[in-house]
Design a protein around this motif. Sequence first.
Motif, mmCIF file in Angstrom:
data_model
loop_
_atom_site.group_PDB
_atom_site.id
_atom_site.type_symbol
_atom_site.label_atom_id
_atom_site.label_comp_id
_atom_site.label_asym_id
_atom_site.label_seq_id
_atom_site.Cartn_x
_atom_site.Cartn_y
_atom_site.Cartn_z
ATOM 1 N N GLY A 111 0.831 -1.208 0.000
ATOM 2 C CA GLY A 111 0.000 0.000 0.000
ATOM 3 C C GLY A 111 0.859 1.249 0.000
ATOM 4 N N ILE A 112 1.919 1.247 0.835
ATOM 5 C CA ILE A 112 2.866 2.368 0.869
ATOM 6 C C ILE A 112 3.560 2.510 -0.486
ATOM 7 C CG2 ILE A 112 5.066 3.162 1.865
ATOM 8 C CD1 ILE A 112 4.107 1.983 4.526
ATOM 9 N N PHE A 113 3.888 1.367 -1.106
ATOM 10 C CA PHE A 113 4.531 1.404 -2.429
ATOM 11 C C PHE A 113 3.658 2.164 -3.430
ATOM 12 C CE2 PHE A 113 4.466 -0.451 -6.702
ATOM 13 C CZ PHE A 113 5.745 -0.162 -7.124
ATOM 14 N N PHE A 114 2.390 1.780 -3.527
ATOM 15 C CA PHE A 114 1.501 2.420 -4.502
ATOM 16 C C PHE A 114 1.322 3.910 -4.199
ATOM 17 C CE2 PHE A 114 -0.385 -1.927 -5.351
ATOM 18 C CZ PHE A 114 -0.085 -1.956 -6.704
ATOM 19 N N ILE A 115 0.940 4.227 -2.966
ATOM 20 C CA ILE A 115 0.669 5.625 -2.605
ATOM 21 C C ILE A 115 1.952 6.456 -2.654
ATOM 22 C CG2 ILE A 115 -0.228 7.171 -0.828
ATOM 23 C CD1 ILE A 115 -2.352 5.344 -2.130
ATOM 24 N N GLY A 116 3.039 5.891 -2.116
ATOM 25 C CA GLY A 116 4.316 6.611 -2.111
ATOM 26 C C GLY A 116 4.843 6.871 -3.503
ATOM 27 N N MET A 117 4.726 5.868 -4.384
ATOM 28 C CA MET A 117 5.190 6.041 -5.757
ATOM 29 C C MET A 117 4.350 7.081 -6.482
ATOM 30 S SD MET A 117 7.450 5.243 -7.954
ATOM 31 C CE MET A 117 8.194 3.669 -7.499
ATOM 32 N N ILE A 127 -4.711 3.435 -8.285
ATOM 33 C CA ILE A 127 -4.518 1.986 -8.112
ATOM 34 C C ILE A 127 -4.217 1.664 -6.648
ATOM 35 C CG2 ILE A 127 -3.047 0.010 -8.725
ATOM 36 C CD1 ILE A 127 -2.648 1.360 -11.475
ATOM 37 N N GLY A 128 -3.430 2.513 -5.999
ATOM 38 C CA GLY A 128 -3.101 2.308 -4.592
ATOM 39 C C GLY A 128 -4.323 2.350 -3.695
#
Length: 389
Positions: free
Chosen positions: A75-81, A171-172
Amino acid sequence: MDHSKKIVNYINIAHFIDHYAMLIFAAAVIVIAPTFHMSYGDLLPYATPGFIAFGAGSLLSGWLGDKWSRRNMIGIFFIGMGLALVGIAFIHTPMQLGVMLFAVGVVASIYHPVGTAMLVSNVDKLGKELGINGMWGNFGVASSALVTGVINQYFGWRAAFWLPGSLVLVIGLMFLYDIPKSADKVSKKSAAGTARVPKSVMAWVVASLVITIIASSITFNSVTVALPKIFQERLSALTSNTAVLGAITFLVYLFGSVSQYVIGNLLDKHSLKSVFLPLALVVVPALFLASTMTDYGLILLTIVIIVAVFGQVTVNDTMLGKYTVDEWRGRAYSARFFLGFTAAGLSVGLVSILYNQGGFDLMLKSIAGLGFITILGALIFPREKDHIS
């Protein structure tokens, strides 16, 4: 659709995003540099910290995935990216650009150790699913330059970052909504623990894995970094058109992507060693022959080489998935990708040194020599007991 299938779908999309995002700047830098009154060579190094973080950050990411939550880390990957990419669209100085590219690298480091571990815990046919996952990553690599180039041309370089960034944010949010926190529990479908070798030979498994990861990562990155330039030099009798050369390179990579799916399926039906050893054996003579080959013969040989080295990636990930328990799998993959990305980073300098000393003839023969180490890794790898086809 059950949660395991949803998780696998999101993890595949994340693999595409991970590689796509890391290469946007490589395609956009030629447009960005003039806006800062800088040359291509002057601005390109600002991406270096991000690429270092991409590999080094995997150690912490894998540990957090195992000890805290893989679902939350993705989740952090999607939102952070998404936020990092959108943020680049608002930078005004090269230093701000470097900081944001570093942020992209840090977030990108989450995917491989955490995403791969999460995938392995939610599939039954491990080889097949890792092969499909590899294809998604390769499509991210192949499409990044193409899509970024089109957006640069018609909407400007800032849009090349905020458009995909906005999509990744959406997507996140969908991922966090669709995938519950309970997804961190090991699925009954998990391919974990399917490998069967005596504990007494596990040291050989570890030795084989370390040797193979280092040698195959250097081979993989050396070949992929050098291939466009090799084709420019060695296919001059066929064409000097850069678009045609680009199309040939894309076609060769396409074979590599498909090979990951094929190799993945083979790994579900046959023992690891029976797939691992032939792939290792074919690379050495193919590289030696390619060192002096030109034109159509070179194209055919590079297809063989790319199929083998791309297939080896699927073998490496399957080996790790089968031989690690779920509680440690994120940390095991973090070590795998740290080793692999570090070795791959060294290969860029290796290609440059060898090429300056003796052209691609020396470079390809030297990499072929390195291939003997991968063969050694395949030879010492133990056979699984009672493999079920």
